[in-house]
Design a protein around this motif. Structure first.
Motif, mmCIF file in Angstrom:
data_model
loop_
_atom_site.group_PDB
_atom_site.id
_atom_site.type_symbol
_atom_site.label_atom_id
_atom_site.label_comp_id
_atom_site.label_asym_id
_atom_site.label_seq_id
_atom_site.Cartn_x
_atom_site.Cartn_y
_atom_site.Cartn_z
ATOM 1 N N ASP A 52 0.851 -1.185 0.000
ATOM 2 C CA ASP A 52 0.000 0.000 0.000
ATOM 3 C C ASP A 52 0.895 1.247 0.000
ATOM 4 O O ASP A 52 1.744 1.405 0.886
ATOM 5 C CB ASP A 52 -0.852 -0.059 1.280
ATOM 6 C CG ASP A 52 -1.904 1.040 1.335
ATOM 7 O OD1 ASP A 52 -1.692 2.103 0.732
ATOM 8 O OD2 ASP A 52 -2.922 0.810 2.020
ATOM 9 N N PRO A 53 0.725 2.146 -0.983
ATOM 10 C CA PRO A 53 1.594 3.330 -1.027
ATOM 11 C C PRO A 53 1.367 4.280 0.148
ATOM 12 O O PRO A 53 2.215 5.121 0.434
ATOM 13 C CB PRO A 53 1.208 4.000 -2.352
ATOM 14 C CG PRO A 53 -0.162 3.502 -2.667
ATOM 15 C CD PRO A 53 -0.244 2.127 -2.094
ATOM 16 N N VAL A 54 0.235 4.140 0.827
ATOM 17 C CA VAL A 54 -0.058 5.045 1.947
ATOM 18 C C VAL A 54 0.656 4.586 3.221
ATOM 19 O O VAL A 54 1.302 5.379 3.907
ATOM 20 C CB VAL A 54 -1.591 5.131 2.195
ATOM 21 C CG1 VAL A 54 -1.899 5.945 3.450
ATOM 22 C CG2 VAL A 54 -2.283 5.732 0.984
ATOM 23 N N ASP A 55 0.583 3.277 3.509
ATOM 24 C CA ASP A 55 1.124 2.846 4.810
ATOM 25 C C ASP A 55 2.026 1.612 4.720
ATOM 26 O O ASP A 55 2.467 1.093 5.749
ATOM 27 C CB ASP A 55 -0.026 2.579 5.803
ATOM 28 C CG ASP A 55 -1.037 1.592 5.230
ATOM 29 O OD1 ASP A 55 -0.648 0.762 4.392
ATOM 30 O OD2 ASP A 55 -2.220 1.667 5.609
ATOM 31 N N GLY A 56 2.283 1.131 3.503
ATOM 32 C CA GLY A 56 3.240 0.029 3.336
ATOM 33 C C GLY A 56 2.708 -1.348 3.696
ATOM 34 O O GLY A 56 3.464 -2.328 3.649
ATOM 35 N N THR A 57 1.418 -1.474 4.020
ATOM 36 C CA THR A 57 0.897 -2.813 4.368
ATOM 37 C C THR A 57 0.706 -3.645 3.093
ATOM 38 O O THR A 57 0.534 -3.087 2.000
ATOM 39 C CB THR A 57 -0.439 -2.728 5.147
ATOM 40 O OG1 THR A 57 -1.383 -2.005 4.340
ATOM 41 C CG2 THR A 57 -0.262 -2.031 6.481
ATOM 42 N N PRO A 58 0.710 -4.992 3.221
ATOM 43 C CA PRO A 58 0.608 -5.838 2.023
ATOM 44 C C PRO A 58 -0.731 -5.661 1.296
ATOM 45 O O PRO A 58 -1.737 -5.340 1.914
ATOM 46 C CB PRO A 58 0.698 -7.263 2.595
ATOM 47 C CG PRO A 58 1.288 -7.127 3.943
ATOM 48 C CD PRO A 58 0.914 -5.776 4.447
ATOM 49 N N LEU A 59 -0.687 -5.897 -0.009
ATOM 50 C CA LEU A 59 -1.899 -5.819 -0.832
ATOM 51 C C LEU A 59 -2.328 -7.223 -1.235
ATOM 52 O O LEU A 59 -1.501 -8.139 -1.312
ATOM 53 C CB LEU A 59 -1.621 -5.006 -2.098
ATOM 54 C CG LEU A 59 -1.441 -3.491 -1.941
ATOM 55 C CD1 LEU A 59 -0.859 -2.891 -3.221
ATOM 56 C CD2 LEU A 59 -2.763 -2.822 -1.605
ATOM 57 N N ARG A 60 -3.630 -7.381 -1.525
ATOM 58 C CA ARG A 60 -4.117 -8.642 -2.103
ATOM 59 C C ARG A 60 -5.172 -8.305 -3.157
ATOM 60 O O ARG A 60 -5.715 -7.197 -3.168
ATOM 61 C CB ARG A 60 -4.697 -9.556 -1.018
ATOM 62 C CG ARG A 60 -5.895 -8.988 -0.330
ATOM 63 C CD ARG A 60 -6.552 -9.956 0.654
ATOM 64 N NE ARG A 60 -7.616 -9.277 1.377
ATOM 65 C CZ ARG A 60 -8.824 -9.030 0.896
ATOM 66 N NH1 ARG A 60 -9.160 -9.454 -0.316
ATOM 67 N NH2 ARG A 60 -9.723 -8.357 1.599
ATOM 68 N N CYS A 61 -5.429 -9.271 -4.053
ATOM 69 C CA CYS A 61 -6.433 -9.059 -5.100
ATOM 70 C C CYS A 61 -7.828 -9.203 -4.501
ATOM 71 O O CYS A 61 -8.038 -10.012 -3.590
ATOM 72 C CB CYS A 61 -6.296 -10.103 -6.198
ATOM 73 S SG CYS A 61 -4.712 -10.066 -7.009
ATOM 74 N N ALA A 62 -8.781 -8.432 -5.027
ATOM 75 C CA ALA A 62 -10.172 -8.562 -4.573
ATOM 76 C C ALA A 62 -11.096 -8.427 -5.773
ATOM 77 O O ALA A 62 -10.701 -7.893 -6.813
ATOM 78 C CB ALA A 62 -10.484 -7.472 -3.551
ATOM 79 N N ASP A 63 -12.322 -8.942 -5.607
ATOM 80 C CA ASP A 63 -13.382 -8.807 -6.626
ATOM 81 C C ASP A 63 -12.888 -9.189 -8.014
ATOM 82 O O ASP A 63 -12.920 -8.368 -8.947
ATOM 83 C CB ASP A 63 -13.940 -7.375 -6.645
ATOM 84 C CG ASP A 63 -14.588 -7.023 -5.319
ATOM 85 O OD1 ASP A 63 -14.996 -7.965 -4.610
ATOM 86 O OD2 ASP A 63 -14.625 -5.829 -4.987
ATOM 87 N N ASP A 64 -12.421 -10.416 -8.112
ATOM 88 C CA ASP A 64 -12.027 -10.932 -9.423
ATOM 89 C C ASP A 64 -10.960 -10.065 -10.097
ATOM 90 O O ASP A 64 -11.017 -9.778 -11.298
ATOM 91 C CB ASP A 64 -13.283 -11.004 -10.316
ATOM 92 C CG ASP A 64 -13.172 -12.135 -11.309
ATOM 93 O OD1 ASP A 64 -12.296 -12.989 -11.105
ATOM 94 O OD2 ASP A 64 -13.952 -12.127 -12.278
#
Ligand SMILES: C[S@@+](CC[C@H](N)C(=O)[O-])C[C@H]1O[C@@H](n2cnc3c(N)ncnc32)[C@H](O)[C@@H]1O
Length: 285
Positions: free
Chosen positions: A11-23
């Motif tokens: 996440d560019p805001v807080d550096g937390t990991p990202l995951r895919c959502a809603d297909d």
């Protein structure tokens, strides 16, 4: 595709990991921020202030694609791929991640991925027209629009090799995202690069001291691996390739379009020019 590289994005805001959502129509972070995936397959990962500039225009990206498709810079792409392959070979990572910063059309990254089995690529650029091409440049590339000066939207120590080819460098961020045994492979245009075009077209030449400036900026973050390697080779360019070369570079912005067209028309049908760049390998210091 983005789903293949989402495990290294942050996440560019807080550096937390990202995951895919809603297909795969958006990426969401652990902290709940959401980033839409464009229908062309790229995602823009910019913090609250958005992007500061647009990077290469659609015209520049088209000119770059045309120029590179002629194979004029093949020795550059081969040298970069060879160095990245050496780095990955040492790391023994099963699905190594190669990040290219300022990846443009994805020409270099695609070549590198083709040469390294199982590798995955993050193609990052601030330019949306570039990201559209990056998203379809290679099945194992995920395309991200982000500003390298603002920070890289990647997790700490997530990258096995990082490449920068004639594009912006952010040593503090490079050191943060590189794994301990990873390296950055950087290609810097050297003084004299395509110099034969400078006078007849009235365009800017490459300034001296690029490597020294980069070393100063990198102090405390990155150190050289071995010596910088000078890559120099002749290229024969026809007039259309010269026009494409000028169109893909900042030179195009310094000369009025009509004047440039006239100067291009006065050139011989073919010109022999010299390509010249320094290939630099760096690791965390
Ligand atoms: C000279 S081009 C090189 C493109 C590609 N590496 C190649 O050699 O074909 C520089 C690239 O960096 C991108 N760029 C410029 N500023 C940037 C920034 N702050 N963050 C990310 N990319 C940027 C431009 O949009 C452009 O695609």
């Amino acid at each position: 595709m983005l789903k293949d590289i989402v495990d290294v994005l942050a996440d560019p805001v807080d550096g937390t990991p990202l995951r895919c959502a809603d297909d795969l129509s958006r990426l969401v972070s652990e902290s709940g921020h959401s980033y839409d995936v464009a229908r062309q397959g790229y995602v823009t990962l910019a913090g609250g202030r958005g992007l500061n500039h647009e990077g290469d225009s659609a015209e520049m990206v088209t000119a770059r694609e045309l120029f590179l498709s002629q194979g004029h810079f093949a020795p550059f792409v081969e040298a970069v791929t060879e160095r990245v392959a050496e780095v990955i070979d040492k790391s023994h990572a099963p699905e190594p991640v190669v990040l290219e910063v300022g990846a443009g059309t994805g020409y270099y990254l695609s070549h590198t991925l083709d040469s390294i089995d199982g590798s995955r690529g993050v193609g990052m650029d601030i330019s949306v027209p570039a990201a559209k091409l990056l998203a379809k440049a290679h099945p194992r590339v995920g395309a991200v629009v982000a500003d390298a000066w603002e920070g890289l939207p990647l997790l700490d120590a997530s990258v096995d090799a990082l490449t920068v080819i004639f594009a912006p460098r952010n040593p503090a961020e490079f050191a943060r995202v590189l794994r301990d045994d990873a390296e950055a492979v950087i290609l810097l245009a050297d003084q004299g690069h395509l110099d034969e075009l400078r006078e007849p077209l009235g365009i800017l030449g490459v300034k001296s001291g690029k490597l020294e400036r980069m070393m100063r900026q990198a102090e405390g973050y990155l150190e050289l691996v071995g010596d910088a390697e000078l890559l120099e080779f002749p290229i024969r360019l026809d007039r259309a390739s010269i026009a494409a070369q000028v169109g893909m570079s900042p030179s195009a912005r310094h000369v009025e379009a009509g004047v440039l067209r006239e100067r291009l028309a006065r050139l011989p049908e073919f010109m022999d020019v010299t390509a010249r760049a320094q290939l630099v390998r760096m690791r965390k210091s």
